[in-house]
Design a protein around this motif. Structure first.
Motif, PDB file in Angstrom:
ATOM      1  N   TYR A  13       7.622  -5.509  61.111  1.00 57.67           N
ATOM      2  CA  TYR A  13       6.707  -5.888  60.030  1.00 57.67           C
ATOM      3  C   TYR A  13       7.518  -6.401  58.849  1.00 57.67           C
ATOM      4  CZ  TYR A  13       2.982  -5.187  56.496  1.00 57.67           C
ATOM      5  OH  TYR A  13       2.053  -5.357  55.502  1.00 57.67           O
ATOM      6  N   GLU A  14       7.009  -7.462  58.220  1.00 53.85           N
ATOM      7  CA  GLU A  14       7.661  -8.041  57.043  1.00 53.85           C
ATOM      8  C   GLU A  14       7.673  -7.009  55.908  1.00 53.85           C
ATOM      9  OE1 GLU A  14       5.032 -11.345  58.918  1.00 53.85           O
ATOM     10  OE2 GLU A  14       5.029  -9.163  58.767  1.00 53.85           O
ATOM     11  N   SER A  15       8.826  -6.828  55.294  1.00 53.56           N
ATOM     12  CA  SER A  15       8.970  -5.779  54.272  1.00 53.56           C
ATOM     13  C   SER A  15       9.917  -6.230  53.169  1.00 53.56           C
ATOM     14  CB  SER A  15       9.552  -4.508  54.912  1.00 53.56           C
ATOM     15  OG  SER A  15       8.805  -4.107  56.047  1.00 53.56           O
ATOM     16  N   TRP A  16       9.669  -5.705  51.954  1.00 52.81           N
ATOM     17  CA  TRP A  16      10.599  -5.928  50.846  1.00 52.81           C
ATOM     18  C   TRP A  16      11.795  -4.992  50.993  1.00 52.81           C
ATOM     19  CZ3 TRP A  16       9.472 -10.269  48.918  1.00 52.81           C
ATOM     20  CH2 TRP A  16       8.193 -10.646  48.501  1.00 52.81           C
ATOM     21  N   LEU A  44      16.016  -5.978  60.780  1.00 51.89           N
ATOM     22  CA  LEU A  44      16.521  -6.943  61.764  1.00 51.89           C
ATOM     23  C   LEU A  44      17.582  -7.815  61.100  1.00 51.89           C
ATOM     24  CD1 LEU A  44      13.371  -8.264  63.688  1.00 51.89           C
ATOM     25  CD2 LEU A  44      14.735  -6.232  64.114  1.00 51.89           C
ATOM     26  N   PRO A  45      18.694  -8.068  61.781  1.00 52.98           N
ATOM     27  CA  PRO A  45      19.752  -8.888  61.184  1.00 52.98           C
ATOM     28  C   PRO A  45      19.329 -10.347  60.995  1.00 52.98           C
ATOM     29  CG  PRO A  45      20.300  -8.346  63.464  1.00 52.98           C
ATOM     30  CD  PRO A  45      19.062  -7.570  63.119  1.00 52.98           C
ATOM     31  N   GLU A  46      20.074 -11.034  60.138  1.00 50.01           N
ATOM     32  CA  GLU A  46      19.784 -12.452  59.832  1.00 50.01           C
ATOM     33  C   GLU A  46      19.719 -13.324  61.078  1.00 50.01           C
ATOM     34  OE1 GLU A  46      22.412 -14.375  57.021  1.00 50.01           O
ATOM     35  OE2 GLU A  46      22.328 -12.596  55.734  1.00 50.01           O
ATOM     36  N   SER A  47      20.545 -13.023  62.069  1.00 48.40           N
ATOM     37  CA  SER A  47      20.574 -13.851  63.296  1.00 48.40           C
ATOM     38  C   SER A  47      19.202 -13.886  63.976  1.00 48.40           C
ATOM     39  CB  SER A  47      21.623 -13.318  64.273  1.00 48.40           C
ATOM     40  OG  SER A  47      21.327 -11.964  64.607  1.00 48.40           O
ATOM     41  N   CYS A  48      18.414 -12.811  63.820  1.00 49.42           N
ATOM     42  CA  CYS A  48      17.075 -12.767  64.416  1.00 49.42           C
ATOM     43  C   CYS A  48      16.166 -13.832  63.810  1.00 49.42           C
ATOM     44  CB  CYS A  48      16.440 -11.391  64.203  1.00 49.42           C
ATOM     45  SG  CYS A  48      17.174 -10.101  65.220  1.00 49.42           S
ATOM     46  N   TRP A  49      16.406 -14.146  62.542  1.00 52.66           N
ATOM     47  CA  TRP A  49      15.628 -15.183  61.865  1.00 52.66           C
ATOM     48  C   TRP A  49      16.228 -16.567  62.124  1.00 52.66           C
ATOM     49  CZ3 TRP A  49      11.464 -14.571  58.304  1.00 52.66           C
ATOM     50  CH2 TRP A  49      11.090 -13.246  58.049  1.00 52.66           C
ATOM     51  N   ILE A  50      17.514 -16.701  61.844  1.00 50.38           N
ATOM     52  CA  ILE A  50      18.132 -18.033  61.844  1.00 50.38           C
ATOM     53  C   ILE A  50      18.344 -18.539  63.271  1.00 50.38           C
ATOM     54  CG2 ILE A  50      20.154 -19.360  61.129  1.00 50.38           C
ATOM     55  CD1 ILE A  50      20.277 -17.336  58.687  1.00 50.38           C
ATOM     56  N   ASP A  51      19.125 -17.796  64.074  1.00 45.49           N
ATOM     57  CA  ASP A  51      19.490 -18.272  65.417  1.00 45.49           C
ATOM     58  C   ASP A  51      18.316 -18.248  66.389  1.00 45.49           C
ATOM     59  OD1 ASP A  51      21.963 -18.325  64.267  1.00 45.49           O
ATOM     60  OD2 ASP A  51      22.686 -16.493  65.215  1.00 45.49           O
ATOM     61  N   TYR A  84      12.271  -8.602  58.367  1.00 50.56           N
ATOM     62  CA  TYR A  84      11.504  -7.778  59.306  1.00 50.56           C
ATOM     63  C   TYR A  84      12.186  -6.418  59.449  1.00 50.56           C
ATOM     64  CZ  TYR A  84       7.922 -10.841  61.253  1.00 50.56           C
ATOM     65  OH  TYR A  84       6.797 -11.601  61.428  1.00 50.56           O
ATOM     66  N   VAL A  85      11.356  -5.388  59.530  1.00 52.75           N
ATOM     67  CA  VAL A  85      11.846  -4.030  59.742  1.00 52.75           C
ATOM     68  C   VAL A  85      11.158  -3.473  60.977  1.00 52.75           C
ATOM     69  CG1 VAL A  85      11.969  -1.689  58.757  1.00 52.75           C
ATOM     70  CG2 VAL A  85      12.255  -3.698  57.274  1.00 52.75           C
ATOM     71  N   PHE A  86      11.921  -2.834  61.846  1.00 51.75           N
ATOM     72  CA  PHE A  86      11.347  -2.118  62.988  1.00 51.75           C
ATOM     73  C   PHE A  86      10.941  -0.738  62.502  1.00 51.75           C
ATOM     74  CE2 PHE A  86      12.208  -4.106  67.259  1.00 51.75           C
ATOM     75  CZ  PHE A  86      11.051  -3.629  67.860  1.00 51.75           C
ATOM     76  N   TYR A  87       9.671  -0.391  62.636  1.00 51.19           N
ATOM     77  CA  TYR A  87       9.166   0.937  62.294  1.00 51.19           C
ATOM     78  C   TYR A  87       8.770   1.641  63.584  1.00 51.19           C
ATOM     79  CZ  TYR A  87       8.777  -0.844  57.524  1.00 51.19           C
ATOM     80  OH  TYR A  87       9.045  -1.400  56.285  1.00 51.19           O
ATOM     81  N   ILE A  88       9.297   2.837  63.779  1.00 50.97           N
ATOM     82  CA  ILE A  88       8.985   3.611  64.988  1.00 50.97           C
ATOM     83  C   ILE A  88       8.432   4.962  64.562  1.00 50.97           C
ATOM     84  CG2 ILE A  88       9.945   4.629  67.098  1.00 50.97           C
ATOM     85  CD1 ILE A  88      12.186   2.303  66.595  1.00 50.97           C
ATOM     86  N   GLY A  89       7.280   5.311  65.101  1.00 51.65           N
ATOM     87  CA  GLY A  89       6.644   6.571  64.765  1.00 51.65           C
ATOM     88  C   GLY A  89       6.136   7.284  66.005  1.00 51.65           C
ATOM     89  N   LYS A  90       5.937   8.598  65.881  1.00 48.52           N
ATOM     90  CA  LYS A  90       5.440   9.412  66.982  1.00 48.52           C
ATOM     91  C   LYS A  90       4.095  10.008  66.553  1.00 48.52           C
ATOM     92  CE  LYS A  90       7.037  13.135  69.988  1.00 48.52           C
ATOM     93  NZ  LYS A  90       8.113  14.121  70.192  1.00 48.52           N
ATOM     94  N   LYS A  91       3.074   9.843  67.397  1.00 47.08           N
ATOM     95  CA  LYS A  91       1.724  10.341  67.053  1.00 47.08           C
ATOM     96  C   LYS A  91       1.725  11.870  67.017  1.00 47.08           C
ATOM     97  CE  LYS A  91      -3.030  10.388  68.791  1.00 47.08           C
ATOM     98  NZ  LYS A  91      -3.975   9.833  69.753  1.00 47.08           N
ATOM     99  N   MET A  92       1.187  12.395  65.914  1.00 44.65           N
ATOM    100  CA  MET A  92       1.141  13.851  65.764  1.00 44.65           C
ATOM    101  C   MET A  92       0.004  14.449  66.604  1.00 44.65           C
ATOM    102  SD  MET A  92       1.848  14.067  61.703  1.00 44.65           S
ATOM    103  CE  MET A  92       1.722  15.841  61.591  1.00 44.65           C
TER     104      MET A  92
END
Length: 255
Positions: free
Chosen positions: A148-151, A194-201, A247-255
């Protein structure tokens, strides 16, 4: 050009452009595998839903790095046709099935999945809405993994702030998004950029040849010209302001 977002262009044109590309958003196999490393109890009984899957580049990475059964869903029939053809070519068709459907009206049973995956797609229905809506399709202790796009910073230049607020009105900082995940009933497991290469390359560079080809195919079409101008502007903004967002990878576990 100032006040439009990509979603305001013709859906069919956007799909026609992107279905010919390997990726429909920033990412990489390495980052998909990295995120997968945070998911517990993966086996040949695991069921995964890949939502907003596009042509399924990351779907195949998931299939090749797990023994899971994967249902991949996207609104674009052309993308799903391509995904199912790729699964067949890779001999994965017995475990990977692409279906046409909407992320905000999922055709699944409650608690059907062990893992819900979504790269670069949740913003189209909203981060908070997606996390809340999708939760009921996860088993207890099931996982969710989304990019997800994040600041990255609390403050940023007005030009990039305005552009992203137009594109993703809910965009927030990583800490804010983790708190949304907690409120939605998940235990935060990991968050990484996510590193810059994920966007640029992997995203902007492969678009360049496709943009030229697309302009020729649709010569004189003002909508296409505007759409390509928008994409080029997005790439320029990234090179100028990439320290402020990504972009940030967010991983969560359902309670």
């Amino acid at each position: 050009m100032e006040d439009i977002t990509i979603h305001e262009f013709d859906f069919a044109l956007i799909n026609e452009f992107f279905t010919e590309l390997e990726r429909q958003g920033p990412g990489s196999p390495e980052e998909t595998i990295r995120a997968l490393g945070f998911i517990g109890n993966l086996s040949n009984k695991t069921k995964i839903a890949d939502l907003g899957c596009g042509t399924g580049f990351q779907t195949m990475v998931l299939a090749q790095n797990t023994e899971a059964a994967i249902t991949a869903l996207d609104l674009c029939a052309g993308s799903i046709d391509k995904l199912n053809a790729t699964a067949g070519k890779l001999g994965l068709q017995n475990r990977v099935k692409g279906i046409v459907g909407s992320m905000d009206n999922l055709p699944f049973q409650n608690e059907e999945f062990d893992l819900i995956w979504s790269e670069g797609a949740i913003a189209s229905i909203g981060f908070e809405k997606g996390l809340n809506h999708w939760k009921r399709f996860l088993k207890k202790d099931g996982y969710i993994a989304v990019t997800y796009e994040s600041w990255y910073t609390d403050e940023r230049p007005a030009e990039i702030e305005k552009w992203w607020l137009d594109a993703v009105p809910e965009i927030g900082t990583i800490a804010h998004n983790i708190s949304i995940m907690q409120k939605a009933g998940y235990i935060p497991v990991a968050a990484f950029t996510l590193p810059e290469s994920c966007w640029i390359d992997n995203y902007f560079v492969p678009q360049k040849a496709r943009q030229e080809e697309f302009l020729k195919q649709h010569a004189g079409n003002k909508t296409v010209e505007d759409m390509i101008a928008f994409m080029r502007h997005e790439a320029d903004l990234y090179s100028k302001y990439k320290q402020y967002y990504g972009y940030v990878f967010y991983i969560g576990k359902k309670m």
